[in-house]
Structure formats: structure tokens, C-alpha cells
Write a protein that holds these residues in place. Structure first.
Motif, mmCIF file in Angstrom:
data_model
loop_
_atom_site.group_PDB
_atom_site.id
_atom_site.type_symbol
_atom_site.label_atom_id
_atom_site.label_comp_id
_atom_site.label_asym_id
_atom_site.label_seq_id
_atom_site.Cartn_x
_atom_site.Cartn_y
_atom_site.Cartn_z
ATOM 1 N N SER A 1 58.217 51.033 35.067
ATOM 2 C CA SER A 1 56.911 51.578 34.714
ATOM 3 C C SER A 1 57.102 52.980 34.175
ATOM 4 N N PHE A 2 56.513 53.238 32.991
ATOM 5 C CA PHE A 2 56.763 54.504 32.308
ATOM 6 C C PHE A 2 55.467 55.085 31.753
ATOM 7 N N ASP A 3 55.486 56.389 31.572
ATOM 8 C CA ASP A 3 54.389 57.092 30.913
ATOM 9 C C ASP A 3 54.652 57.021 29.410
ATOM 10 N N PRO A 4 53.788 56.361 28.627
ATOM 11 C CA PRO A 4 54.064 56.204 27.199
ATOM 12 C C PRO A 4 54.048 57.518 26.426
ATOM 13 N N LEU A 5 53.435 58.527 26.991
ATOM 14 C CA LEU A 5 53.367 59.820 26.300
ATOM 15 C C LEU A 5 54.535 60.726 26.680
ATOM 16 N N ARG A 6 55.458 60.186 27.473
ATOM 17 C CA ARG A 6 56.656 60.953 27.834
ATOM 18 C C ARG A 6 57.893 60.098 27.522
ATOM 19 N N PRO A 7 58.177 59.894 26.244
ATOM 20 C CA PRO A 7 59.318 59.042 25.866
ATOM 21 C C PRO A 7 60.656 59.593 26.339
ATOM 22 N N GLY A 8 60.722 60.882 26.623
ATOM 23 C CA GLY A 8 61.973 61.452 27.119
ATOM 24 C C GLY A 8 62.406 60.807 28.421
ATOM 25 N N ASP A 9 61.436 60.497 29.294
ATOM 26 C CA ASP A 9 61.763 59.825 30.554
ATOM 27 C C ASP A 9 62.341 58.442 30.293
ATOM 28 N N PHE A 10 61.825 57.785 29.279
ATOM 29 C CA PHE A 10 62.323 56.460 28.930
ATOM 30 C C PHE A 10 63.738 56.540 28.371
ATOM 31 N N ARG A 11 63.993 57.552 27.556
ATOM 32 C CA ARG A 11 65.339 57.731 27.011
ATOM 33 C C ARG A 11 66.371 57.891 28.127
ATOM 34 N N GLN A 12 66.010 58.698 29.118
ATOM 35 C CA GLN A 12 66.929 58.922 30.226
ATOM 36 C C GLN A 12 67.134 57.646 31.045
ATOM 37 N N GLY B 1 47.451 54.996 32.291
ATOM 38 C CA GLY B 1 48.445 55.769 31.553
ATOM 39 C C GLY B 1 49.868 55.326 31.805
ATOM 40 N N ARG B 2 50.071 54.026 32.005
ATOM 41 C CA ARG B 2 51.413 53.526 32.274
ATOM 42 C C ARG B 2 51.733 52.341 31.360
ATOM 43 N N ILE B 3 53.001 52.205 31.002
ATOM 44 C CA ILE B 3 53.538 51.014 30.356
ATOM 45 C C ILE B 3 54.404 50.305 31.379
ATOM 46 N N THR B 4 54.126 49.046 31.612
ATOM 47 C CA THR B 4 54.925 48.275 32.556
ATOM 48 C C THR B 4 55.769 47.274 31.788
ATOM 49 N N LEU B 5 57.085 47.393 31.940
ATOM 50 C CA LEU B 5 58.023 46.478 31.302
ATOM 51 C C LEU B 5 58.558 45.540 32.375
#
Length: 335
Positions: free
Chosen positions: A301-312, A262-266
Motif C-alpha cells: 500500500s502506497f501514497d500515490p503522491l509520494r513516488p519516492g517511497d515506491f522507488r525505495q 489517498g492510497r494505492i493498493t497493489l
């Protein structure tokens, strides 16, 4: 006058006679009259029993043929025999079926001509064929009949075909994790774009999306990666290695398939590609129009189902700000 009970026969004569008797018993049940005639024929030459037994053994080989093919070939034999009956060849007072009938039965028993083509076509058909697909934001685990396991990431489609001599999975789009059951007699192929991955039994991942070249990452064992349109190029990857764009590198610390957790790694990825990766899992409602901003690179590393965390994370990690515009958020330069 020639004594046909002791004359020397050519093999073709014996086979033709044996075939004639064999087909008689295939077409009609035994009777006392036919049994007596058959026994007299057998006693007339020591090789006749061998010739007849050979046709019996060959006929039994049809048990391995597909039923539809057997019926079609039986019909062909019947047609050939009917034609032969109208044009018997007299040879020493004996009736012999024309050679085409003998060959037709050879087709059935030994696998030549049209019968071989039918049998070979059947052998080339998959014993298992199934497509699997995940929608946006979904993942799917699949166990195949051979014991291999597949894990499909979001927006992924695979087409599985298991043959008697090989196993094959096509990956038109997406990424998947393969845990292949070892079978040295049936190699396992993954076809993605122009890339062919071949293994016997191992664990590896393949990514085939619009963002970048096909990537193959190995967790266990060894795989061979080759181009489908070339025979002079292949790369062997061991555990901990990956290949993308012709370059072999070490697998990232996040593993061969962080999405299974459940993670996206950039990893130093351009912002435009990072947004596209998030869009595979669900709508982000974020856009970037400025080429300079789109080229900014980001890692994490981000949770793809929580785009709000990515925005921040964007405003904390990059020199950008978020500009709201209706239902969309544009990522623009901070200055």
C-alpha cells in the motif's frame, strides 16, 4: 323533418359538435350571442353536456405537457381547423369539423399521434444531466439532486443523467465510488465499457481503466452486474464481494476504494501495471523495458503522491536496481 333536438346521435357526432363549440371558445371570448347559442345547443340533447365536459377535462391534461410542445400542437390544431373551414361537411344543417381536427385535439389531450410523440419525447429527456471530470492527481466529491453521492478518483470522467424512470451514470474512464440514495421507482445504473451495474440504493465502487477488466466492488447492499450486449447473463454481488473478468472474489482488506483514503493498493500486481497505476496520479519518470522485469509482481500500500517511497520499496522488495538515464529512471534486473 327530423327533430334534431331529440334525435339519437352517434358518439362521434356528439364529440364533433362538442369539439366545435369548445374550439369556438378557445379561439374567441364569450359573447351574449354565442353563450345563448351554446346553451340552446346544450339543451338540445342530454349527452351534449357530457361530451363538452369531456373535452374540457382532456384539455386540462395538457398542463403536464412541455410548453413548447403545447404551442406546437395548438398551432397544428389551428391549421387543421382552417383547412376544415374551407371544406365544411354539411350534415343535417350542422357544420362539423373534419375528423382530422378532432384527432388533432385528441392528440393534444389524450396523447396520441404527433402529440404523443412530442409528449413521450419530453418524458424521455433527463431532468438532470451533468458531466464531471478529474484531472491527473485530483479527486472530486459530488452530490446529485436525488441525494446520491459520487466520489471520483484521479483521471476519471462520469456522465450523469437522471430521468423520471431511472438514474444513469456512464463511466468512460477511471474509477468512482457510488453512495446511492434508495429509490425503488428509479433504479440506478452505472455503464462502464460493456458492463451494466444496477442497484436501488447501496454503496459500491466501479473501476474502468486500460489496466484490466471492469471491476465492481460492493461495500453495502447488493448490486446486479450484467453485460450490456447480453440478456442471458447477470451476477449478483453482496457486500464484501467484487467482480472482475467474470470472477467473483472477496474484496481486499484495504476495502473497495483505498484511493479515497489517498492510497494505492497493489495486490500481487505486475510491475508494469503498478507503474501505470502510479502514472494515473502523476509522473513517476520511471520506465521498464525488460519484459522479465515488467512481469515481476509486487504487493503493498502506497501514497500515490509520494513516488519516492515506491522507488525505495522496489529495490527492497524486488530483485531490481534503478538506473538513471537523463530525466528518466529505468528499472532493470539487479544481476
Amino acid at each position: 323533418m327530423t327533430d334534431h333536438s331529440t334525435a339519437t346521435f352517434h358518439d362521434s357526432d356528439l364529440d364533433t359538435e362538442a369539439l366545435d363549440w369548445f374550439m369556438r371558445f378557445c379561439d374567441a371570448p364569450h359573447t351574449a350571442h354565442t353563450d345563448a347559442a351554446f346553451q340552446r345547443w346544450l339543451a338540445g340533447h342530454p349527452d351534449r353536456q357530457v361530451a363538452y365536459a369531456r373535452w374540457q377535462a382532456d384539455w386540462r391534461q395538457m398542463d403536464a405537457f412541455p410548453l413548447a410542445g403545447v404551442e406546437q400542437l395548438r398551432l397544428q390544431v389551428a391549421q387543421d381547423k382552417a383547412v376544415a373551414a374551407r371544406s365544411r361537411v354539411r350534415r343535417g344543417g350542422r357544420s362539423a369539423l373534419v375528423l382530422r381536427t378532432a384527432l388533432a385535439v385528441l392528440v393534444l389531450a389524450l396523447g396520441g399521434g404527433g402529440g404523443y410523440l412530442a409528449w413521450n419525447h419530453w418524458r424521455q429527456q433527463p431532468v438532470f444531466a451533468q458531466s464531471y471530470e478529474t484531472q491527473r492527481g485530483q479527486q472530486l466529491s459530488v452530490q446529485l439532486p436525488d441525494g446520491s453521492k459520487l466520489r471520483l478518483d484521479t483521471a476519471t470522467r462520469v456522465e450523469v443523467s437522471l430521468y423520471r424512470q431511472r438514474r444513469e451514470v456512464r463511466l468512460p474512464q477511471g474509477q468512482a465510488l457510488f453512495d446511492v440514495q434508495a429509490d425503488s421507482a428509479r433504479p440506478f445504473h452505472v455503464l462502464a465499457g460493456n458492463t451494466r451495474v444496477t442497484v436501488v440504493g447501496t454503496r459500491f465502487a466501479v473501476r474502468h481503466t486500460d489496466e484490466g477488466p471492469v471491476r465492481v466492488s460492493v461495500e453495502e447492499g447488493m448490486v446486479s452486474v450484467a453485460a450490456q450486449d447480453r440478456t442471458d447473463w447477470a451476477v449478483f454481488l453482496a457486500a464484501g464481494q467484487q467482480l472482475a473478468g467474470g470472477v467473483v472474489a472477496a474484496v481486499a482488506s484495504s476495502g473497495i476504494a483505498p484511493w479515497r483514503d489517498g492510497r494505492i493498493t497493489l495486490d500481487n500486481m505486475p510491475l508494469s501495471q503498478a507503474l501505470a497505476e502510479f502514472e494515473r496520479y502523476g509522473p513517476t519518470r520511471m520506465v521498464v523495458h525488460d519484459p522479465a522485469v515488467a512481469a515481476l509482481r509486487i504487493s503493498g500500500s502506497f501514497d500515490p503522491l509520494r513516488p519516492g517511497d515506491f522507488r525505495q520499496a522496489l529495490v527492497n522488495m524486488l530483485p531490481v536496481r534503478l538506473q538513471e538515464s537523463g530525466t528518466q529512471t529505468e528499472i532493470v534486473a539487479a544481476s
